[in-house]
Enzyme design. Structure first.
Site, PDB file in Angstrom:
ATOM      1  N   LYS A  71     -13.726  19.234  -6.174  1.00 58.33           N
ATOM      2  CA  LYS A  71     -14.393  18.270  -7.380  1.00 58.33           C
ATOM      3  C   LYS A  71     -12.766  16.948  -7.350  1.00 58.33           C
ATOM      4  CE  LYS A  71     -17.191  21.685  -8.201  1.00 58.33           C
ATOM      5  NZ  LYS A  71     -17.319  22.485  -6.875  1.00 58.33           N
ATOM      6  N   ARG A  90     -28.352  21.384 -16.688  1.00 58.99           N
ATOM      7  CA  ARG A  90     -27.897  22.303 -17.196  1.00 58.99           C
ATOM      8  C   ARG A  90     -27.646  22.939 -18.554  1.00 58.99           C
ATOM      9  NH1 ARG A  90     -24.130  23.436 -13.214  1.00 58.99           N
ATOM     10  NH2 ARG A  90     -26.584  24.553 -13.010  1.00 58.99           N
ATOM     11  N   TYR A 132      -5.489  28.597  15.511  1.00 57.97           N
ATOM     12  CA  TYR A 132      -6.309  29.793  14.938  1.00 57.97           C
ATOM     13  C   TYR A 132      -4.776  30.177  14.181  1.00 57.97           C
ATOM     14  CZ  TYR A 132      -8.867  34.006  13.722  1.00 57.97           C
ATOM     15  OH  TYR A 132      -9.504  34.607  12.736  1.00 57.97           O
ATOM     16  N   ASP A 184      -8.831  27.336 -14.099  1.00 57.91           N
ATOM     17  CA  ASP A 184     -10.149  26.774 -12.771  1.00 57.91           C
ATOM     18  C   ASP A 184      -9.424  25.653 -13.375  1.00 57.91           C
ATOM     19  OD1 ASP A 184     -12.492  25.386 -11.359  1.00 57.91           O
ATOM     20  OD2 ASP A 184     -13.427  27.231 -12.190  1.00 57.91           O
ATOM     21  N   PHE A 232     -19.175  29.059 -16.523  1.00 57.00           N
ATOM     22  CA  PHE A 232     -19.580  28.445 -15.155  1.00 57.00           C
ATOM     23  C   PHE A 232     -20.047  29.172 -14.560  1.00 57.00           C
ATOM     24  CE2 PHE A 232     -20.299  25.693 -11.285  1.00 57.00           C
ATOM     25  CZ  PHE A 232     -20.759  24.911 -12.074  1.00 57.00           C
ATOM     26  N   THR A 233     -21.427  28.788 -14.093  1.00 60.96           N
ATOM     27  CA  THR A 233     -22.498  29.469 -12.849  1.00 60.96           C
ATOM     28  C   THR A 233     -21.957  30.745 -12.377  1.00 60.96           C
ATOM     29  OG1 THR A 233     -23.407  27.937 -11.794  1.00 60.96           O
ATOM     30  CG2 THR A 233     -24.055  28.219 -14.028  1.00 60.96           C
ATOM     31  N   PHE A 265     -31.512  28.372 -10.924  1.00 58.78           N
ATOM     32  CA  PHE A 265     -31.222  27.013 -10.614  1.00 58.78           C
ATOM     33  C   PHE A 265     -31.399  26.199  -9.505  1.00 58.78           C
ATOM     34  CE2 PHE A 265     -27.318  26.516  -9.839  1.00 58.78           C
ATOM     35  CZ  PHE A 265     -26.098  27.752 -10.216  1.00 58.78           C
TER      36      PHE A 265
HETATM   37  C1  P71 Z   1     -21.048  21.023  -9.469  1.00 55.18           C
HETATM   38  C2  P71 Z   1     -20.113  22.422  -9.116  1.00 55.18           C
HETATM   39  C3  P71 Z   1     -21.201  23.113  -8.056  1.00 55.18           C
HETATM   40  C4  P71 Z   1     -22.091  23.673  -8.470  1.00 55.18           C
HETATM   41  C5  P71 Z   1     -22.410  25.040  -8.429  1.00 55.18           C
HETATM   42  C6  P71 Z   1     -23.077  25.773  -8.853  1.00 55.18           C
HETATM   43  C7  P71 Z   1     -24.608  25.394  -9.390  1.00 55.18           C
HETATM   44  C8  P71 Z   1     -24.429  23.900  -9.235  1.00 55.18           C
HETATM   45  C9  P71 Z   1     -23.572  22.894  -8.700  1.00 55.18           C
HETATM   46  C10 P71 Z   1     -18.616  23.676  -8.841  1.00 55.18           C
HETATM   47  C11 P71 Z   1     -17.790  24.899  -9.568  1.00 55.18           C
HETATM   48  C12 P71 Z   1     -17.690  24.168 -11.063  1.00 55.18           C
HETATM   49  C13 P71 Z   1     -16.239  24.795 -12.003  1.00 55.18           C
HETATM   50  C14 P71 Z   1     -15.718  24.978 -12.856  1.00 55.18           C
HETATM   51  C15 P71 Z   1     -15.963  26.856 -10.166  1.00 55.18           C
HETATM   52  C16 P71 Z   1     -17.165  25.915  -9.573  1.00 55.18           C
HETATM   53  C17 P71 Z   1     -17.745  26.594  -8.355  1.00 55.18           C
HETATM   54  N1  P71 Z   1     -19.577  23.576  -9.561  1.00 55.18           N
HETATM   55  N2  P71 Z   1     -15.831  25.904 -10.922  1.00 55.18           N
HETATM   56  O1  P71 Z   1     -20.476  21.543 -10.955  1.00 55.18           O
HETATM   57  O2  P71 Z   1     -17.523  23.360 -11.600  1.00 55.18           O
HETATM   58  O3  P71 Z   1     -17.473  26.014  -6.902  1.00 55.18           O
HETATM   59  O4  P71 Z   1     -18.843  24.401  -5.912  1.00 55.18           O
HETATM   60  O5  P71 Z   1     -16.953  24.848  -4.871  1.00 55.18           O
HETATM   61  O6  P71 Z   1     -17.751  27.296  -4.988  1.00 55.18           O
HETATM   62  O7  P71 Z   1     -22.234  20.496  -9.200  1.00 55.18           O
HETATM   63  P1  P71 Z   1     -17.588  25.478  -5.566  1.00 55.18           P
END
Ligand code: P71
Length: 455
Positions: A255, A379, A68, A212, A121-122, A446
């Site tokens: 990623k 997108r 832990y 980021d 970014f979303t 989405f």
């Molecule tokens: C991608 C994702 C995952 C995702 C997130 C939201 C909608 C659809 C798919 C995540 C990102 C990203 C950037 C630039 C932060 C996050 C969040 N991308 N910044 O592209 O691309 O990270 O998913 O680990 O929470 O499919 P998280």
């Protein structure tokens, strides 16, 4: 050069019949997020958490310390972040959006603030807005034009940054947010020169810069390839220089670190770190695991080192380019230059007969699945959501379908199949019909929205 690895473990995939795919997409409300992965043949929904881990990563997972507190795996995780990106302090989170929630939403943004960023970014936008702030797009204009071949389309427009300071007042800007290899612009890099100028601007105005970095390794590769003075440097050296121009970062390790789960906040300021670490304990998990198991941490530590390897990055980005070039040669409209993690179809051009109010990108993603079993991601206007004040749909300039390539998962014969499917769909594009929304959640719609063919 071929891939710098061979394949030891395989996972069978199967293609349903056309009739089967028609039923599945209807049941999914024409939204590819709602499909079961077992019903998908080639899954290009995302590159997030979908990569194939290496023998080294799996071996490291067996050595994980699951205690832990005071776990060894946590120390190794932090050491890897320091070594690869240079940040002194690390707050562990389960994934990127938890890091955004803590650092943007709970620590830096106050109601009425403006956060400049090179395109939204979303999830980033969501956490800034949830704290009462407004995200202001300061990316160069070229990024909004799919045909523009600018080599660093992710760059920040310094004039837009100056204008925002003049308009909003320097005190209303809590930090400057810079995304590497900008996702919503098509996986487009930021140049080192631009990062240096952002740093100068921030220093002059007494602001901090938060990156980021979820695709910063792929960004480093483009700097090596395209920017004067970097061809002889390794991507690892380039990444360290990039990060040296920031005060901190958020990372979704899912990623570039090629893991299924993980993330962190990297910081250099001990006071900011202290705040974020305490919030982490409240929201995601105690300080030595932060929402990850020890084995997740070991996979990230190993993955951070593998993800920045020059040969791996050349093969990774080479595969994305291979798919993009096959499409481009056949006249299929895609975002140029081809980005780091995905090829983006320009749905406005591809389906020029469908108005944006009938969501051409969503319709194209749904049709591509029916045609070939390939899953992609919308997108465009569905992702952009609604204006919070008026409730009207936001119609972004870019209406795209993302063909996102998971890391080390598919071969180029899979890419050939994808390209052939899209080229044949392009030939009968006039048959594709638009969609109308029949259900949508309030935020991040989405993920769950449902559609029907528009009359
Ligand atoms: C991608 C994702 C995952 C995702 C997130 C939201 C909608 C659809 C798919 C995540 C990102 C990203 C950037 C630039 C932060 C996050 C969040 N991308 N910044 O592209 O691309 O990270 O998913 O680990 O929470 O499919 P998280």
């Amino acid at each position: 050069m071929p891939e710098p690895y061979r394949i030891k473990v395989v996972e069978p995939i199967q293609l349903l019949t056309r009739k089967g795919r028609e039923n599945k997409i209807r049941e999914a409300g024409y939204n590819t997020f709602n499909l079961k992965s077992a019903d998908v043949y080639i899954d290009l929904l995302t590159d997030s958490g979908t990569g194939a881990m290496s023998t080294l990563q799996w071996a490291a997972m067996m050595l994980a310390d699951e205690a832990y507190s005071g776990r060894e795996s946590c120390l190794r995780f932090k050491k890897a972040v320091q070594e690869v990106m240079g940040y002194n302090y690390v707050v562990l989170t389960n994934q990127g959006r938890a890091a955004e929630h803590i650092l943007y939403g709970k620590t830096l943004v106050r109601p009425g603030d403006y956060v400049p960023r090179n395109m939204y970014f979303t999830t980033s936008k969501f956490h800034i807005e949830a704290a009462g702030g407004t995200l202001v797009d300061v990316i160069i204009d070229e990024a909004h034009d799919p045909q523009n071949n600018h080599p660093f389309k992710g760059n920040v427009d310094l004039k837009k940054l100056h204008d925002l300071v003049d308009r909003a007042g320097v005190d209303k800007i809590p930090f400057i947010n810079v995304e590497m290899n900008v996702n919503m612009a098509g996986g487009q890099p930021v140049s080192m020169e631009n990062l240096r100028r952002i740093r100068e601007f921030a220093d002059k105005n007494g602001k901090i810069v938060i990156f980021d970095v979820c695709r910063a390794m792929e960004n480093a590769f483009f700097i090596k390839e395209r920017e004067l003075g970097y061809s002889e440097k390794s991507c690892a050296q380039i990444l360290l220089e990039m990060c040296s121009y920031s005060d901190g970062c958020i990372m979704s390790a899912k990623k570039d670190a090629i893991v299924n789960m993980g993330g962190f906040i990297g910081l250099n300021d001990p006071a900011l770190f202290e705040k974020c670490e305490n919030l982490g304990i409240e929201y995601v998990g105690s300080k030595d695991y932060g929402g990850m198991s020890g084995r997740d941490m070991e996979a990230v530590a190993a993955g951070l080192r593998e993800g920045i390897d020059d040969k791996y990055l050349a093969s990774r980005i080479g595969q994305v380019r291979y798919l993009g070039e096959s499409l481009s040669k056949a006249g299929v409209p895609i975002v140029k230059p081809i980005g780091g993690h995905a090829v983006y179809l320009d749905a406005k051009k591809f389906l020029s007969h469908i108005p944006q109010s009938q969501f051409p990108a969503e319709a194209l993603a749904a049709t591509l699945y029916v045609d070939s079993g390939v899953r992609s991601m919308e997108r465009g206007a569905v992702s952009a959501g609604r204006n919070k004040q008026t409730g009207e749909n936001i119609y972004p300039k870019l209406e795209l379908v993302r063909l996102t390539i998971p890391r080390r998962v598919y071969t180029n014969s899979h890419m050939d199949y994808v390209a052939e499917s899209i080229i044949s769909l392009y030939k009968h594009r006039d048959d594709v019909k638009g969609l109308k929304i029949i259900y949508e959640p309030k935020d991040l719609r989405f993920f769950k929205a449902r559609f029907e063919p528009a009359e």
